[in-house]
Design an enzyme around this catalytic site. Structure first.
Site, PDB file in Angstrom:
ATOM      1  N   LYS A 116      43.568  34.362  38.282  1.00 28.75           N
ATOM      2  CA  LYS A 116      44.139  35.595  37.712  1.00 28.75           C
ATOM      3  C   LYS A 116      44.994  35.348  36.476  1.00 28.75           C
ATOM      4  O   LYS A 116      44.992  36.156  35.548  1.00 28.75           O
ATOM      5  CB  LYS A 116      44.921  36.338  38.775  1.00 28.75           C
ATOM      6  N   LYS A 158      52.501  38.459  42.130  1.00 24.89           N
ATOM      7  CA  LYS A 158      51.095  38.338  42.536  1.00 24.89           C
ATOM      8  C   LYS A 158      50.647  36.888  42.558  1.00 24.89           C
ATOM      9  O   LYS A 158      51.127  36.071  41.767  1.00 24.89           O
ATOM     10  CB  LYS A 158      50.208  39.130  41.558  1.00 24.89           C
ATOM     11  N   HIS A 235      43.740  48.720  49.476  1.00 25.29           N
ATOM     12  CA  HIS A 235      43.064  48.126  48.312  1.00 25.29           C
ATOM     13  C   HIS A 235      41.549  48.107  48.442  1.00 25.29           C
ATOM     14  O   HIS A 235      40.870  47.480  47.646  1.00 25.29           O
ATOM     15  CB  HIS A 235      43.586  46.712  48.015  1.00 25.29           C
ATOM     16  N   GLU A 275      38.587  45.691  35.254  1.00 27.58           N
ATOM     17  CA  GLU A 275      39.389  46.641  36.039  1.00 27.58           C
ATOM     18  C   GLU A 275      40.765  46.854  35.423  1.00 27.58           C
ATOM     19  O   GLU A 275      41.426  45.889  35.030  1.00 27.58           O
ATOM     20  CB  GLU A 275      39.548  46.139  37.482  1.00 27.58           C
ATOM     21  N   ARG A 291      30.266  40.192  38.472  1.00 29.00           N
ATOM     22  CA  ARG A 291      29.110  40.450  39.335  1.00 29.00           C
ATOM     23  C   ARG A 291      28.803  41.945  39.338  1.00 29.00           C
ATOM     24  O   ARG A 291      29.538  42.724  38.744  1.00 29.00           O
ATOM     25  CB  ARG A 291      29.440  40.023  40.764  1.00 29.00           C
TER      26      ARG A 291
END
Ligand code: ADP
Length: 448
Positions: A116, A158, A235, A275, A291
């Site tokens: 990330k 995160k 989520h 996203e 993907r």
């Protein structure tokens, strides 16, 4: 073009890919666990290979068995679907080493987007707007306090190796911060074997909006508009639509262009989804999925483009079949994920489907691998089908969705269909007025 594609997945997505292969005149091989011997895609494939017992790690995640199945059947490409090995860089590399094409991006691009911190850095470099926050991992408490004070509370901690919403903690003040940092880091270490965490501004009422992109691997990138997936529980996306009720044409074009340019600059190959969280007219990158997504059919509905055909074309070196200028966005589409779960508690409800009847008519698509008499194995996720509805506008789409939901019959197990029947009559949903917390609040407020 490929002669034979091996489909390394199960359920509705295996059938979805199989259909695309058949249309393109490509031979199909499916691999399956012993629990899936009577699945619909196994019945319909040209060849099938049993690769192991029910647990995924022994079958659908077993790289050696899948490569062996390719060798035995002479498959020249693998479509990984979503989940399982679809974002496993090592799998992509191993296939490449065996001269088998992985229908997806390069192992290196999967690797970048799988981390990330690295993904966020790359996005920023490519001109994609990101959430304000630390530049990389944060371990030192003083540094964490300084960064949090700089961006302002609340903040979210995160995990760099994160996924599935795990290892995230919100801190609303400096008093919370150190505790949140420690908890997130410990959770990340336990869940992912990597305790690196980073800090971001916490957005209070965002929507989840994602952009479908495609790269041809030769420097060309396109976008196919956005999907709004704000209706989520823990989520997990529940309902997705295109276009987003929150965006106007100018915002849509602007974020789309930013994303397609980034994909071109990256030299990316295949389908991807960028996203974002969206709040007060601003987009904030959260991650990129390298993907095909579960919710890709809503994009297919409004563009008329078969995304799996496109993936196969690109992977075989044939390039994209459309240019950006040729893409037209028409009407509105909504997808409901039908899970074998209690519609309120979401507890899985495996078992035998005694009767399965799907709706039909103009603008209705059902992607599902189940049938009357099918026994849902308890080992895998609970998605049994997707209802995708298209209309000339959102109002027509909702009318048609309501009718289709009434027609849908799944007997013998519990499903999430009753939840969608409630949602389709809700005024906030009718107005498109919801953020990522809406569904969880609704579920609490309407508990019997
Ligand atoms: P994962 O890969 O674990 O799913 P994401 O980064 O995609 O993690 O985030 C998952 C969800 O967590 C988002 O869809 C959103 O609901 C919430 N989230 C993540 N980052 C933020 C943020 N900066 N502010 C508010 N919510 C966030």
């Amino acid at each position: 073009m490929f002669q034979k594609i091996l489909i390394a997945n199960r359920g509705e997505i295996a059938l979805r890919v199989l259909r695309a292969c058949k249309e393109l005149g490509i031979q199909t091989v499916v691999v399956h666990s012993t629990a899936d011997a009577d699945a619909m895609h196994v019945r319909l494939a040209d060849e099938s290979v049993c690769i192991g017992p029910p647990p995924s790690r022994d079958s659908y995640l077993n790289i050696h068995q899948i490569v062996a199945a390719c060798e035995i059947t002479g498959a020249d490409a693998v479509h990984p679907g979503y989940g399982f090995l679809s974002e496993n860089a090592k799998f992509a590399d191993i296939l490449a080493a065996h001269n088998i094409t992985f229908i997806g991006p390069s192992g290196d691009h999967i690797r970048i987007m799988g981390d990330k911190i690295e993904a966020k850095r790359t996005a920023k470099r490519l001109g994609i707007p990101v959430v304000p926050g630390s530049d990389g991992a944060v371990s030192d408490e003083r540094e964490a306090k300084r960064i949090a004070a700089d961006i302002g509370y609340p903040v979210i901690i995160k995990a760099s190796a994160g996924g599935g919403g795990r290892g995230m903690k919100v801190a609303r003040s400096e008093d919370d911060l150190i505790q949140a940092l420690q908890t997130a880091s410990t959770e990340a270490g336990a869940a992912f074997g990597d305790d690196a965490v980073y800090i971001e501004k916490y957005l209070e009422k965002p929507r989840h909006i994602e952009v479908q992109v495609f790269g041809d691997g030769m420097g060309r990138g396109i976008h196919l508009g956005e999907r709004d997936c704000s209706l989520q529980r823990r989520h997990q996306k529940v309902w997705e639509e295109a276009n987003s009720p929150a965006l106007n044409a100018e915002e849509r074009a602007r974020i789309g262009e930013t994303c397609s340019k980034a994909i071109a600059d990256l030299g990316y190959s295949g389908a991807g989804t960028i996203e974002f969280l969206y709040e007060d007219g601003e987009f904030y990158f959260i991650e990129m999925n390298t993907r095909l997504q579960v919710e890709h059919p809503v994009t297919e509905a409004i563009t008329g483009i078969d995304l799996v055909h496109e993936q196969i074309r690109v992977a075989s070196g044939g390039g994209l079949s459309v240019t950006q200028d040729e893409i037209r966005f028409q009407g509105h589409a909504i997808e409901c994920r039908i899970n074998a779960e209690d519609p309120r508690t979401f507890t899985p409800s495996p078992g035998t489907i005694t009767h399965f009847h799907t709706p039909g008519g103009l603008g209705i698509r059902v992607d599902s691998g189940v049938y009357s008499g099918y026994r849902i194995p308890p080992y895998y996720d609970s998605l049994i089908g997707k209802l995708i509805v298209h209309g000339r506008n959102r109002v027509e789409c909702m009318m048609r969705l309501r009718r289709a939901l009434d027609e849908f019959v799944v007997d013998g197990i519990k499903t999430t269909l009753p939840l969608f029947r409630d949602l389709v009559g809700n005024p906030d949903i009718a107005n498109g007025d919801y953020d990522i917390h809406w569904l969880e609040k609704y579920l609490v407020e309407t508990v019997e």
